[in-house]
Scaffold this active site. Sequence first.
Site, mmCIF file in Angstrom:
data_model
loop_
_atom_site.group_PDB
_atom_site.id
_atom_site.type_symbol
_atom_site.label_atom_id
_atom_site.label_comp_id
_atom_site.label_asym_id
_atom_site.label_seq_id
_atom_site.Cartn_x
_atom_site.Cartn_y
_atom_site.Cartn_z
ATOM 1 N N HIS A 128 0.800 -1.222 0.000
ATOM 2 C CA HIS A 128 0.000 0.000 0.000
ATOM 3 C C HIS A 128 0.835 1.275 0.000
ATOM 4 O O HIS A 128 0.395 2.319 0.508
ATOM 5 C CB HIS A 128 -1.004 0.019 1.152
ATOM 6 C CG HIS A 128 -2.254 0.781 0.813
ATOM 7 N ND1 HIS A 128 -2.820 0.761 -0.451
ATOM 8 C CD2 HIS A 128 -3.045 1.610 1.556
ATOM 9 C CE1 HIS A 128 -3.898 1.517 -0.464
ATOM 10 N NE2 HIS A 128 -4.061 2.047 0.740
ATOM 11 N N HIS A 237 -0.800 2.543 7.175
ATOM 12 C CA HIS A 237 -0.877 2.957 5.781
ATOM 13 C C HIS A 237 0.506 3.301 5.209
ATOM 14 O O HIS A 237 1.404 3.723 5.936
ATOM 15 C CB HIS A 237 -1.776 4.186 5.644
ATOM 16 C CG HIS A 237 -3.061 3.914 4.922
ATOM 17 N ND1 HIS A 237 -4.115 3.259 5.500
ATOM 18 C CD2 HIS A 237 -3.457 4.204 3.650
ATOM 19 C CE1 HIS A 237 -5.109 3.163 4.637
ATOM 20 N NE2 HIS A 237 -4.736 3.721 3.496
ATOM 21 N N SER A 350 -3.220 5.346 10.135
ATOM 22 C CA SER A 350 -2.282 6.271 9.502
ATOM 23 C C SER A 350 -0.927 6.214 10.190
ATOM 24 O O SER A 350 -0.849 6.095 11.416
ATOM 25 C CB SER A 350 -2.823 7.703 9.585
ATOM 26 O OG SER A 350 -1.842 8.645 9.175
ATOM 27 N N TYR A 582 -12.472 -0.239 0.260
ATOM 28 C CA TYR A 582 -12.510 -0.392 1.712
ATOM 29 C C TYR A 582 -13.604 -1.342 2.188
ATOM 30 O O TYR A 582 -14.577 -1.608 1.484
ATOM 31 C CB TYR A 582 -12.703 0.972 2.380
ATOM 32 C CG TYR A 582 -11.445 1.810 2.371
ATOM 33 C CD1 TYR A 582 -10.674 1.949 3.516
ATOM 34 C CD2 TYR A 582 -11.008 2.432 1.205
ATOM 35 C CE1 TYR A 582 -9.500 2.707 3.505
ATOM 36 C CE2 TYR A 582 -9.845 3.184 1.187
ATOM 37 C CZ TYR A 582 -9.100 3.320 2.338
ATOM 38 O OH TYR A 582 -7.941 4.051 2.329
#
EC number: 3.5.1.23
Length: 779
Positions: A128, A237, A350, A582
């Site tokens: 990712h 992420h 995050s 998602y």
Amino acid sequence: MERSLVRLWSTCLRSFFYISTVLYLLTSGGVHSHSEYLIGLGSYDITGPAADVNMMGYANMEQVASGIHFRLRARTFIVSEPEGKRVVFVNIDACMASQIVTLKVIERLKARYGDLYTEKNVGISGIHTHSGPGGYLQYVVYIVTSLGFVRQSFDALVDGIENSIIQAHENLRPGSIFLNSGELLDAGVNRSPSAYLNNPSEERSKHKYDVDKEMTLLKFVDDQWGPVGSFNWFATHGTSMSRTNSLISGDNKGAAARYMEDWFEQNTAERSYSEGFISDEIPRRVSSIIGNHQDSHQELLDLASYFESQPGRPATRISSSARRVRSSLRNADMPGFVSAFCQTNCGDVSPNVLGAFCLDTGLPCDFNHSTCGGRNELCYGRGPGYPDEFESTRIIGERQFKMALDLFNKASEQLQGRVDYRHVYVDFSQLNVTLLKKDGNSEVVKTCPAAMGFAFAAGTTDGPGAFDFTQGDDKGNLFWRMVRNVVKTPDKKQMDCHYPKPILLDTGEMTKPYNWAPSILSLQILRIGQLFILSVPGEFTTMAGRRLRDAVKTQLKSSGDKEMSGEIHVVIAGLANGYSQYVTTFEEYQVQRYEGASTLFGPHTLSGYIQEFKKLSKSLLLDTTVQPGPQPPDLLDKQLSFLTPVMMDTTPVGDSFGDVISDVPKNLSLKRGNDQVTVVFQSACPRNDLLTEGTFALVEKLERKDKTWIPVYDDDDLCLRFKWSRPKKLSSRSQATVEWRIPESASPGVYRITHFGAAKRPFGSVHHFTGSSSAFVVT
């Protein structure tokens, strides 16, 4: 003669290290047991085009590749029973896996190996990163910003994945696998906490954190060579690098993998097993371990003055590969150490751990909507290296590396038992899902054809969107509804199915010029003893991932199978075998933040996943077959591309490709850990040749004894940045800027910078070239 003795001595040291490793494993309590698997690992370059191609992840059309931070790789492990089944897991330094890439890799594997490797037992998962070339997915909505399909991105992935699997297959040898897990507390925060809080309080109370902090690691130990690799799963992420970065990068997980692999190489070369395996130092490049002659500063300056810049000159196709740092270290008799940092349920996690703040005021963003004064554009998450995104990438990568290293050193639980797998294709656009109600009764609901909500366009605190979209919007507005209706107006049935999501793009019902979004998804379980890997084609949020793991674990435990009586480990491999955005919980979906608006198949998407994975788990335990399901489409022949090809490259009259435009100053002396050197070359478009398993930039150190230049850093090192640019947008001229931030660990001596490239002649042939800067001193 002296160099031969050095090589002989190096080989002896390596042999001693591996013999010590095996002896350690044989004599230490807790980690040795008879191996019952064949294990093989492989790794291959998948970097892709480093120029002109839009990057995948942020959907920012202005984020176009223009160089390399460090290279991308596909890393593979294969585990096989000696006379039985086998599984393949591939971790790719890409934003996500691609359905069409997976299909074509499987086609190649079937052509090479027959039915040994198929879609059933091969899983491909993306880390990712949002800093890799785009254009390699087959559905329209994912390739709009890349101006359609980019064949070069696609080919780099297919070729690299295939080659990494071939390597792993050819490296298959008896070995053991050990598992360990632990908490990493400072590498991820929840970027949608208001949505997480909408989950039931009794469910939240079961968990200490609002994101998963656990890292699960596998340690692979070859019976002959000792440790040969590690793979781990941890949720955060790949957005330490921002939406404005234009250098290809593996982001924090790619950085962690570099650290882990270099740490092992360094320990192989420098330390004994017992010393090296307790160190948590960030590794320096192994290639910088070169004999240090204690010359005076003036002697080094005098020596450097003899080596002026080398003008551009022709090179062979393999020149850069031959000079590549890591390949020069490889011993063909030993498997190279492979370490992968894999992605799991990172949907709302995050790496920008300092929180989200408004650019204009410096105050925290609005909690519920992540806005500043009602708008989203100024709300950005801050990484630990703020405002330096490269430093944030390094820090989050380093934290994952240190955690993985600790788990690696202490891994003692051995995987034992069957190797098995189950796979099914499921049409999520019209899936009947049976829900158990609180009163004990059940009801049947349906998933929906794919659609994206208004809050999707708002982006996240990792990369805000534009205009007047906001997260948490469950109404939409009249203007954007009118714009939407020009493209495709969703009917009432579709709007009711997705409620409370206000539909911005009805992608599941848009088929011109070909499908805009997927509907048929790949679901897969790979089993290695007591470990179960769930391959999912999307980004599960924290709580969605917990629910899926718990459901599968409960299913396995309730089977009565004696093999399931002990500890069971279930990990989610995210963004695997394809991509469908998602997956949130039903409760998070009601809030309609970015993740909920990007849950394509409606509020019951997660329940559909849980239902189908429970079926796969049951089949796995009962050893029954499953129907393969509907085959996904192969849209490769329908792909359109509007990316302008490279017509030709030119230089100013009298110059050659590889000439130095801006050299290092005479008598330049730089200090380790503080200084940076920059050299600019006449160059050509990197799309002419990706230099796969090679390098566009190289730092070389002068070996005093025989006056040869030794490669010490290349564009696979985080301290070296290769930047490419055109003076004008449509110009056929270009230049390469190579920046070397001199690490503290660099050894004192005389250095130079070298650039490799390939230029396209007017009639289409490609000319490879190289050039080097003047020498300079590092003290």
